[in-house]
Design an enzyme around this catalytic site. Structure first.
Site, PDB file in Angstrom:
ATOM      1  N   ARG A  97       1.837   1.695  -3.568  1.00 15.30           N
ATOM      2  CA  ARG A  97       1.249   2.207  -4.796  1.00 15.30           C
ATOM      3  C   ARG A  97       1.675   1.330  -5.977  1.00 15.30           C
ATOM      4  NH1 ARG A  97      -2.768   5.038  -7.271  1.00 15.30           N
ATOM      5  NH2 ARG A  97      -2.094   6.901  -8.415  1.00 15.30           N
ATOM      6  N   THR A 136     -11.841   4.356  -4.933  1.00 20.32           N
ATOM      7  CA  THR A 136     -10.919   4.241  -3.831  1.00 20.32           C
ATOM      8  C   THR A 136     -11.726   4.002  -2.567  1.00 20.32           C
ATOM      9  OG1 THR A 136      -9.472   5.796  -4.973  1.00 20.32           O
ATOM     10  CG2 THR A 136      -9.107   5.548  -2.611  1.00 20.32           C
ATOM     11  N   GLY A 179     -10.997  10.417  -5.642  1.00 19.97           N
ATOM     12  CA  GLY A 179     -10.166  10.989  -6.704  1.00 19.97           C
ATOM     13  C   GLY A 179      -9.564  12.314  -6.297  1.00 19.97           C
TER      14      GLY A 179
END
Length: 593
Positions: free
Chosen positions: A129, A405, A498
């Site tokens: 991340r 994503t 999301g």
């Protein structure tokens, strides 16, 4: 709506998908769960009707890749055919998606990977991340009056977190793969240099985001032709990205974090008031974590721990829902959806209070995922009536104990599986390409809580646990997940979307376990989502009007909105691999061999 407890697959998903005009998978050999063929002495009509499955997943025996782009999937399968393992293929797919899926695939973002190593039986969560730079501070997105400045955390150089993708993919390959970085990156480098055809899907996204992309000369140089974005059928070439990827392939991640690429990213930041420096890039670290683990109806579910909220809340919701016979209620039933929505509200309320980077905040994962706490939360659910979100507050688990994503799934012939979700955050991230690199930069800083109680781009509210701090990782919803049966991988799944990632992934697990669906059927079923605030039960089109009416009578505020999630799922069965790419993205493809 009720379905009798029969052994065959419910066809609700397929019927709904047909109504929506979703594509059918190509036929493959009959699935094991189909009814046996009628004897030749039976009437002709009975002999003709030989099974219940309408949607057939892709099937293979040796290896499989499911991703959001055909070219990336083909590259991953080729790696498997050449003798690479699931991690080799996953790393190759990750770099390929950075080229062919620029709105989400990336080297300028970050993400999570769950690896199941067949030889040791070990499951590991790899955290790559993004991190906040050293100059980041809690109120960096507020004005002098303490109000959040619109778009500062989204479309400026201050929105960019220190990217982790290159470090994460290289770490996974070095520790769990068998091939060299140069070998697995070669196809992506070739695609970037020679170009690939812009699909209608990508062309549409470029048009939607044209204003944000057009602000930056380096971005326009790649994605525009004159004063307009590239259109379907044109060729997208990114020579600077090819050069950057070549440097990484030859020199390893140091090229990105300490070499020429780092210099160009730091220079881009300095020119435009960004925070990331060369020292920040050099300071980036990948972290291996223990996956969060739970059980559901005899299956073991493993997913991403904090700084992802996904795995924790998937298991929390499954713990709550396990007490009700969802199979008897049937897929897309009002009662089943009601119970899921109530569990979702409770989980997302807790998310707002407790979840953050575990290296900076004490996150009560064990408490949130405990059966005792699930019993306490389930007691708050009225099976016949919706609870107003305004009356739902974060619970009190046991004390602290320790868009865009994309997702892809890989399985090899040796029993290894990889579930990967990585991101730039919104489509094309910040829209900023670091000049001379061809690399789109993320806008992940928006995933921090800019101000307690103020929602981010996905409407999610956070608190002190997710406040901005230097080198802290923002809270995420990404939920790469594997499900084990008798200790062996049985399902590999995940999704972009999301805040909807968590619920999409949970529903996929339920569809396979409770409703005995295959990956194609599960992908076709309309999805639902509730995130506590706003008080809205979001659903996809395709639910029966009767079901919606019943939900409204229970007190739900139902809103039909655009599609949610794009799952990439592989199911491992004794007779082979079954997979399917979500039809919500027509560019996705699952292939095996």
């Amino acid at each position: 709506m009720r379905f009798p407890a029969l052994r065959f697959r419910p066809s609700v998903a397929a019927v709904v998908a047909l109504c929506l005009g979703l594509p059918m998978a190509l036929p493959v050999p009959a699935l094991a769960q189909q009814a046996p063929a009628a004897s030749t002495s039976a009437p002709a009509s009975v002999r003709y009707d030989i099974g219940y499955t309408i949607f057939y997943p892709v099937r293979s025996q040796n290896g499989m890749v499911a991703s959001e782009h055909r070219l990336a999937t083909e590259i991953g399968v080729d790696i498997l055919k050449r003798g690479g393992n699931a991690v080799d293929a996953a790393v190759a797919v990750g770099f390929a998606l950075a080229v062919v899926l620029p709105n989400a695939g990336n080297v300028g973002g970050g993400g999570f990977m769950i690896v199941h190593d067949a030889k040791t039986g070990k499951d590991v969560a790899i955290d790559f991340r993004e991190m906040a730079p050293a100059k980041a501070f809690r109120d960096m997105y507020l004005d002098g009056q303490g109000k959040v400045v619109p778009d500062r955390s989204l479309y400026t150089h201050l929105a960019v977190g220190i990217p982790g993708t290159v470090a994460g993919l290289a770490h996974a390959l070095e520790k769990y793969g068998t091939m060299t970085l140069a070998d697995v990156m070669a196809p992506a480098i070739r695609l970037a240099r020679e170009g690939h055809t812009v699909t209608p899907q990508l062309a549409g996204l470029l048009e939607v985001e044209r204003d944000h992309l057009a602000r930056w000369d380096a971005t326009r140089a790649i994605f525009f032709k004159g004063d307009r974005p590239l259109t379907a059928g044109e060729t997208l070439v990114n020579a600077d990205l090819a050069t950057s990827l070549e440097a990484i392939a030859q020199q390893g991640p140091k090229a990105f974090y300490e070499g020429a690429i780092a210099e160009k990213i730091a220079a881009e930041m300095a020119r435009h008031g960004g925070s990331i420096t060369r020292e920040d890039l050099k300071a980036y670290k990948v972290v291996e974590r223990e996956p969060v683990s739970g059980s559901y109806r005899g299956y073991t579910v493993k997913s991403m721990p904090p700084p992802s909220s996904g795995g924790t809340h998937i298991i929390q919701m499954l713990n709550i829902l396990e007490r009700w016979p969802l199979k008897e209620y049937g897929p897309a039933s009002a009662r089943g959806i009601h119970l899921m929505a109530e569990a979702m509200k409770l989980a997302y309320a807790d998310r707002s209070e407790y979840l953050g980077d575990p290296d900076f905040a004490k996150v009560p994962v064990k408490g949130l995922t405990s059966r005792t706490y699930a019993d306490e939360l389930a007691a708050k659910i009225d099976p016949e009536k919706a609870t107003p979100a305004g009356t739902v507050k974060p619970g009190k688990p046991a004390p602290h104990e320790s868009d865009q994503t994309t997702h892809y799934s890989v399985a090899d012939s040796r029993g290894n599986v990889v579930s990967t979700t990585y991101t730039l955050n919104l489509n094309f991230g910040s829209g900023i390409v670091a000049e001379g690199t061809g690399i789109l930069l993320n806008n992940e800083m928006d995933d921090f809580s800019a101000k307690p109680g103020v929602p981010n781009a996905f409407g999610l509210i956070g608190g002190d646990a997710n406040a901005i701090q230097p080198y802290k990782r923002p809270l995420s919803s990404m939920s790469p997940t594997i499900v084990l049966k008798d200790g062996k991988p049985w399902l590999v799944t995940g999704s972009p979307g999301g805040s909807r990632i968590i619920t999409t992934t949970m529903e996929t697990v339920i569809d396979h376990i409770d409703f005995d669906m295959n990956p194609a059927e599960a992908a076709a079923l309309p999805r639902v989502h509730h995130q506590w605030t706003p008080d809205e039960l979001r659903v996809e089109k395709g639910l029966s009007p009767d079901t919606i009416r019943l939900l409204e009578q229970m007190g739900h505020k139902v809103a039909v909105k655009p599609t949610m999630g794009r799952t990439q799922t592989i199911q491992l069965r004794p007779d082979g691999l079954y997979g399917y790419s979500d039809p919500r993205n027509p560019d996705g493809m699952t292939l095996g061999y």
